[in-house]
Design an enzyme around this catalytic site. Structure first.
Site, PDB file in Angstrom:
ATOM      1  CG  ASP A  31       8.396   4.797 -11.589  1.00  0.00           C
ATOM      2  OD1 ASP A  31       9.024   3.872 -11.511  1.00  0.00           O
ATOM      3  OD2 ASP A  31       7.461   4.943 -11.855  1.00  0.00           O
TER       4      ASP A  31
ATOM      5  CE  LYS B 261      -5.267  -3.103   0.602  1.00  0.00           C
ATOM      6  NZ  LYS B 261      -5.339  -1.807   0.291  1.00  0.00           N
TER       7      LYS B 261
ATOM      8  CB  SER C 200      -1.030  -0.194   1.341  1.00  0.00           C
ATOM      9  OG  SER C 200      -1.980   1.111   1.233  1.00  0.00           O
TER      10      SER C 200
END
Length: 524
Positions: A307, A321, A296
């Site tokens: 990224d 998740k 999460s």
């Protein structure tokens, strides 16, 4: 102009008529759609109504209704769930940053709850409970030495602020009752924060609660003052929590305009979240530790860092998740967590792993498939390739795949170690050692002093004697020599936890056998 008027009126009449027909057809279609949709949902109400009016026996209306809700949500996704009042309240409390209780942390090494920390400023500290106290009774209920479940102990000690509870403890040879008035107890999400070496700080973050940003900020300021140039942020076993805290934490490290995450769903327009460039750790080198239980908000943060090529991700593939869940509250205290959108990393990767019939057994599949031991066994979806800001290729398909893979190490677990682990021998031994040296250990607040005290305890010999006499576990000198390097730092960490250094002592001493942290210290 007059001679064209009847023609214009006729044309206008045709257009109005055509528009009326189109509007009516659209209305019929829309009405049919709503009728069908309403009829589908109404069927459930009709069945429940017929059960109530005609069933042969008395019906538990509440139970039947809740079962119907659970069955309906089960057709959606594994994380859209209904929670009864008690469960819903507990889930909210766990992340709220505080709860009503007496303010202690304990473990149960010998079928007896032993206090390992008295939370400063909490009700227990004010009442006089001390680290190392054995909890014998809660009110009139004996909980020591009777196989009493640990979760039941917690429920008996918790209660609304202002209510009273009697805690009877064993302290040395004395039995002492304490009347404690429950109150608000702060729940911390930073388990440990210290300097791993002269320039590397370490923060262990257990969850994303309402206080996460404030706690990490405070810990970071202290570490910066101690010379931190690099930070290891440990998110292993962090199952997530509040989304806004993941945004705030990401913002601490990213430049203005850097994308953190975006969310999108059928009924939710795409929303992008970006950093404002005001973070206090933008110039600090960063390593993030994750594993198969990092989920999460942990994955949102790790994905944003990866990224944006802001730091290195170390460990094993995260849980996967990435769902946006909104709570629905009911007047009886129960609630539903409903999935309304998905989270995507800045490069476009969907964090959520695919649903499958054996979705709940995904972690077991990782073990059986070899993923926990070999990076080449990670199931990479080569069709879901994405690019980081710097042009590196990263893959989607569920979860965050680390830049540096660290397998589970089973090579150092000897038969003696495994046998002790099964009986929690190390934990019970540490509790006994604290009993013997309570006067010395409980007052230590310095790592060097703690190490000197532990050096003089002859821990290897005492532990082997304890394992043999108490648990009947023995080993040869050769097996001990093979085990000691791996087990001894763990024993020192467990005993050190009883000092004033608490979890800082435990995690710092455990560094010696934690290969993932070693990789992080070595990484650039």
């Amino acid at each position: 102009m007059k001679r064209f008027t009847p023609v214009l009126i006729a044309v206008l009449g045709i257009l109005v008529g055509a528009l009326a027909v189109m509007t009516y057809n659209a209305y019929r279609q829309k009405r049919h759609f709503y009728n069908v949709q309403y009829g589908q949902w109404r069927k459930l109400n009709l069945i429940l109504d017929q059960i109530d009016k005609n069933y042969v026996d008395t019906v538990d209306n509440e139970g039947v209704t809740e079962s119907a809700i659970v069955a309906a949500l089960a057709k959606l996704d594994p994380h859209s769930v209904y929670m009864p009042p008690v469960e819903f309240t507990e889930s909210e409390t766990d992340l709220a940053g505080n709860f009503d209780g007496i303010g202690i942390q304990f473990n149960v090494p010998n079928d007896t709850a032993t206090v390992i920390e008295v939370i400063p400023g909490g009700p227990s500290e004010k009442a006089g409970l001390l680290q190392g106290d054995r909890i014998l009774k809660v009110d009139d209920k004996v909980i020591a030495g009777v196989g009493f479940p640990q979760d039941s102990m917690v429920r008996r000690m918790k209660g609304p602020a202002g209510s009273k509870v009697k805690i009877t403890v064993g302290r040395g040879k004395e039995t002492i009752p304490f009347d404690i008035t429950r109150g608000k107890v702060p729940v911390h999400c930073v388990d440990a924060a210290f300097m791993a070496n002269d320039t590397t700080g370490y923060i262990k973050l257990s969850k994303f609660s309402k206080t996460t940003f404030n706690e990490v900020s405070a810990a970071s300021v202290k570490l910066l003052a101690q010379g931190m140039k690099k930070l290891i942020l440990d998110l292993r076993d962090n199952t997530g929590g509040y989304f806004d805290q993941a945004l705030l934490l990401s913002n601490m490290f990213l430049e203005r305009g850097d994308e953190i995450v975006y969310m999108q769903g059928l009924h939710r327009k795409k929303e992008n979240y970006r950093a404002d460039g005001k973070g206090i750790l933008k110039d600090i080198s960063l390593a993030i530790l994750i594993n198969e239980s990092s989920a999460s908000s942990s994955e949102i943060f790790a994905g944003a860092i990866q990224d944006n090529d802001r730091g290195v991700i170390i460990g094993r593939r995260s849980f996967g998740k990435g769902l946006v869940q909104e709570p629905l509250y009911f007047s009886d205290g129960s609630g539903v967590r409903l999935t309304v959108a998905r989270f995507y990393t800045p490069s476009g990767r969907c964090i959520q792993k695919p649903y499958s019939d054996d979705y709940r057994y995904d972690i077991y599949k990782r073990y059986s498939g070899g993923e926990m031991y070999d990076a080449d066994s990670i199931k990479v979806d080569s069709t879901a390739a994405y690019k980081t800001v710097g042009g590196r290729t990263v893959y989607g398909g569920g979860g965050i795949i680390p830049d540096v893979f660290v397998p589970i190490d089973t090579t150092r677990a000897t038969n003696f170690y495994i046998a002790c682990n099964k009986k929690a021998t190390a934990m019970r031994f540490s509790s006994e050692m604290f009993d013997r040296h309570k006067g010395t250990i409980s007052g230590i607040d310095d790592f060097d002093q703690l190490n000197r005290v532990l050096d003089n305890m002859d821990i290897p010999a005492r532990f082997r004697e304890y394992a043999s006499m108490v648990d009947g576990i023995t080993c040869s000198k050769e097996e001990w020599d093979e085990t000691e390097e791996y087990l001894l730092p763990q024993l020192r960490a467990l005993i050190g936890r009883y000092s004033k250094l608490g979890e800082n002592a435990f995690y710092k001493m455990y560094l010696e056998v934690d290969t993932t942290i070693k990789k992080a210290i070595e990484s650039e």
